[in-house]
Design an enzyme around this catalytic site. Structure first.
Site, PDB file in Angstrom:
ATOM      1  N   HIS A 161       0.842  -1.206   0.000  1.00 48.70           N
ATOM      2  CA  HIS A 161       0.000   0.000   0.000  1.00 48.70           C
ATOM      3  C   HIS A 161       0.869   1.245   0.000  1.00 48.70           C
ATOM      4  O   HIS A 161       1.392   1.644   1.043  1.00 48.70           O
ATOM      5  CB  HIS A 161      -0.944  -0.029   1.216  1.00 48.70           C
ATOM      6  CG  HIS A 161      -1.911   1.104   1.237  1.00 48.70           C
ATOM      7  ND1 HIS A 161      -2.248   1.789   2.376  1.00 48.70           N
ATOM      8  CD2 HIS A 161      -2.613   1.691   0.230  1.00 48.70           C
ATOM      9  CE1 HIS A 161      -3.121   2.740   2.068  1.00 48.70           C
ATOM     10  NE2 HIS A 161      -3.353   2.698   0.781  1.00 48.70           N
ATOM     11  N   GLU A 194       2.895   0.383   3.302  1.00 44.22           N
ATOM     12  CA  GLU A 194       2.437  -0.651   4.232  1.00 44.22           C
ATOM     13  C   GLU A 194       2.501  -1.993   3.502  1.00 44.22           C
ATOM     14  O   GLU A 194       1.916  -2.140   2.422  1.00 44.22           O
ATOM     15  CB  GLU A 194       1.007  -0.357   4.693  1.00 44.22           C
ATOM     16  CG  GLU A 194       0.911   0.898   5.560  1.00 44.22           C
ATOM     17  CD  GLU A 194      -0.527   1.342   5.831  1.00 44.22           C
ATOM     18  OE1 GLU A 194      -0.733   2.015   6.847  1.00 44.22           O
ATOM     19  OE2 GLU A 194      -1.429   1.037   5.029  1.00 44.22           O
TER      20      GLU A 194
HETATM   21  N1  LIG Z   1      -5.450   7.786  -5.004  1.00 41.34           N
HETATM   22  C1  LIG Z   1      -5.004   7.514  -3.787  1.00 41.34           C
HETATM   23  O1  LIG Z   1      -4.834   8.418  -2.933  1.00 41.34           O
HETATM   24  C2  LIG Z   1      -4.650   6.120  -3.408  1.00 41.34           C
HETATM   25  C3  LIG Z   1      -3.715   5.904  -2.382  1.00 41.34           C
HETATM   26  C4  LIG Z   1      -3.345   4.590  -2.056  1.00 41.34           C
HETATM   27  C5  LIG Z   1      -3.931   3.534  -2.734  1.00 41.34           C
HETATM   28  N2  LIG Z   1      -4.860   3.770  -3.719  1.00 41.34           N
HETATM   29  C6  LIG Z   1      -5.420   2.605  -4.404  1.00 41.34           C
HETATM   30  O2  LIG Z   1      -4.715   2.424  -5.633  1.00 41.34           O
HETATM   31  C7  LIG Z   1      -5.600   1.884  -6.626  1.00 41.34           C
HETATM   32  C8  LIG Z   1      -5.612   2.801  -7.838  1.00 41.34           C
HETATM   33  O3  LIG Z   1      -6.040   4.080  -7.430  1.00 41.34           O
HETATM   34  P1  LIG Z   1      -5.769   5.383  -8.336  1.00 41.34           P
HETATM   35  O4  LIG Z   1      -6.099   6.544  -7.490  1.00 41.34           O
HETATM   36  O5  LIG Z   1      -4.446   5.263  -9.003  1.00 41.34           O
HETATM   37  O6  LIG Z   1      -6.919   5.195  -9.459  1.00 41.34           O
HETATM   38  P2  LIG Z   1      -6.967   5.815 -10.915  1.00 41.34           P
HETATM   39  O7  LIG Z   1      -8.409   5.824 -11.294  1.00 41.34           O
HETATM   40  O8  LIG Z   1      -6.174   7.077 -11.000  1.00 41.34           O
HETATM   41  O9  LIG Z   1      -6.191   4.737 -11.795  1.00 41.34           O
HETATM   42  C9  LIG Z   1      -6.687   3.462 -12.083  1.00 41.34           C
HETATM   43  C10 LIG Z   1      -6.182   3.090 -13.482  1.00 41.34           C
HETATM   44  O10 LIG Z   1      -6.363   1.702 -13.683  1.00 41.34           O
HETATM   45  C11 LIG Z   1      -6.715   1.512 -15.037  1.00 41.34           C
HETATM   46  N3  LIG Z   1      -7.336   0.193 -15.128  1.00 41.34           N
HETATM   47  C12 LIG Z   1      -8.562  -0.195 -14.728  1.00 41.34           C
HETATM   48  N4  LIG Z   1      -8.713  -1.525 -14.954  1.00 41.34           N
HETATM   49  C13 LIG Z   1      -7.547  -1.977 -15.474  1.00 41.34           C
HETATM   50  C14 LIG Z   1      -7.065  -3.245 -15.893  1.00 41.34           C
HETATM   51  N5  LIG Z   1      -7.819  -4.339 -15.804  1.00 41.34           N
HETATM   52  N6  LIG Z   1      -5.808  -3.311 -16.380  1.00 41.34           N
HETATM   53  C15 LIG Z   1      -5.028  -2.224 -16.467  1.00 41.34           C
HETATM   54  N7  LIG Z   1      -5.423  -1.001 -16.084  1.00 41.34           N
HETATM   55  C16 LIG Z   1      -6.669  -0.892 -15.579  1.00 41.34           C
HETATM   56  C17 LIG Z   1      -7.598   2.695 -15.386  1.00 41.34           C
HETATM   57  O11 LIG Z   1      -7.618   2.909 -16.790  1.00 41.34           O
HETATM   58  C18 LIG Z   1      -6.919   3.819 -14.608  1.00 41.34           C
HETATM   59  O12 LIG Z   1      -5.964   4.506 -15.394  1.00 41.34           O
HETATM   60  C19 LIG Z   1      -6.948   1.710  -5.941  1.00 41.34           C
HETATM   61  O13 LIG Z   1      -7.057   0.408  -5.436  1.00 41.34           O
HETATM   62  C20 LIG Z   1      -6.881   2.730  -4.808  1.00 41.34           C
HETATM   63  O14 LIG Z   1      -7.723   2.401  -3.724  1.00 41.34           O
HETATM   64  C21 LIG Z   1      -5.205   5.024  -4.090  1.00 41.34           C
END
Ligand SMILES: NC(=O)c1ccc[n+]([C@@H]2O[C@H](COP(=O)([O-])OP(=O)(O)OC[C@H]3O[C@@H](n4cnc5c(N)ncnc54)[C@H](O)[C@@H]3O)[C@@H](O)[C@H]2O)c1
Length: 283
Positions: free
Chosen positions: A140, A152
């Site tokens: 994480h 994490e």
């Molecule tokens: N944004 C935050 O602050 C944060 C912090 C820690 C963890 N996270 C976690 O990280 C993960 C991603 O979050 P994010 O904010 O980067 O989201 P985001 O929406 O910015 O990015 C997700 C990306 O994944 C792509 N995608 C979706 N399905 C896919 C697949 N099957 N294969 C390849 N690409 C695919 C989408 O096109 C998109 O570009 C989530 O699980 C979120 O909970 C987010």
């Protein structure tokens, strides 16, 4: 296992940041997006951030070029077949992540480690979509991944010691700070921070203070580096409400539930910095 090649699935806000950290640390990275355009856009953002580091004197041009050369993007999941570690950073939806992990298990080598960057889902439930849950862990990262030191490393119910040790080793080689923990809702930081930020927002109405006053109180009276309203605008009101709802669903603690004020802001599109307006207005 000594990891050399890392797959990153999903190159959005988190995945692109993780891919950047990995190529900077010397790993070969193959990033998978759903379209070539999204992959190219993510690679462009990574080149942009590395170039900014060159301009600030934090990297040489040669180092930037070497890091960029270690990055490949693809739309084909099969291109991740020879990765030692795959880090998933797609949408925060359990079914989508479970389907992806079942696919990854089929195409990756049996000794490859599969990691999820989920914030609020159960790593154990994601791992249960595979028949080899021992090789699944949580990694994480925090947003923005290139700047935030913490990762994490989450041990799910059936994670092997080797999988956890490999993830810890990779985090260390990336120059990050690893905190190993077990798979409980919110892990460490969000378990503490989400109810705390919700309390802060409730205080706006209870103590009848402005967001500016609340931020001034917490920075000057509690030594916070940034006020809670400033932090919520940075995180994204939608991201925070979503995480609050996920934690409330699991723990049923009233403090986890998003305050109505935040839900209303989310519904109105006041998402913080990303939408130009949240508690504060941004240019
Ligand atoms: N944004 C935050 O602050 C944060 C912090 C820690 C963890 N996270 C976690 O990280 C993960 C991603 O979050 P994010 O904010 O980067 O989201 P985001 O929406 O910015 O990015 C997700 C990306 O994944 C792509 N995608 C979706 N399905 C896919 C697949 N099957 N294969 C390849 N690409 C695919 C989408 O096109 C998109 O570009 C989530 O699980 C979120 O909970 C987010």
């Amino acid at each position: 296992m000594a990891v050399e090649r890392i797959g990153v699935v999903g190159l959005g806000a988190m995945g692109a940041g993780i891919a950047q950290v990995a190529v900077e640390a010397g790993f070969d990275v193959v990033g998978r997006e759903v379209t070539a355009e999204l992959g190219e856009a993510a690679a462009g953002r990574i080149v942009h951030f590395l170039t900014r580091k060159v301009e600030k004197g934090q990297r040489t041009e040669d180092e930037r070029d070497a890091a960029v050369a270690r990055l490949a993007t693809t739309t084909e999941l099969d291109a991740l077949a020879d990765c030692d570690l795959v880090i998933e950073a797609i949408v925060e939806e359990l079914d989508a992540k479970r389907e992806l992990f079942a696919q990854l298990e089929r195409l990756c080598r049996p000794d490859a480690i599969l990691a999820t960057n989920t914030s609020a889902l159960s790593v154990t439930e994601i791992a249960a979509a595979t028949s080899s849950p021992e090789r699944v862990v949580g990694m994480h990262y925090f947003n923005p991944a290139p700047l935030m030191p913490l990762v994490e490393v989450v041990r799910a119910e059936l994670s092997s010691d080797e999988a956890v040790a490999t993830a810890l080793d990779v985090v260390e080689r990336m120059g990050k700070v690893a905190v190993p923990c077990h798979d409980t809702p919110g892990f460490v930081v969000n378990r503490v921070l989400i109810p705390l930020l919700n309390d802060c927002v409730r205080v706006i109405d209870e103590a009848r203070v402005t967001p500016e006053s609340l931020d001034a109180a917490m920075t000057n009276g509690a030594g916070w580096p940034m006020g809670p309203c400033t932090l919520l605008d940075l995180v994204g009101i939608d991201v925070h409400v979503h995480a609050s709802e996920a934690l409330y669903e699991k723990l049923r603690e009233p403090r986890m539930a998003a305050p109505p004020r935040l839900v209303a802001m989310r519904n109105a599109g006041l998402l913080g910095r990303k939408s130009g307006r949240g508690f504060y207005a941004y240019d």
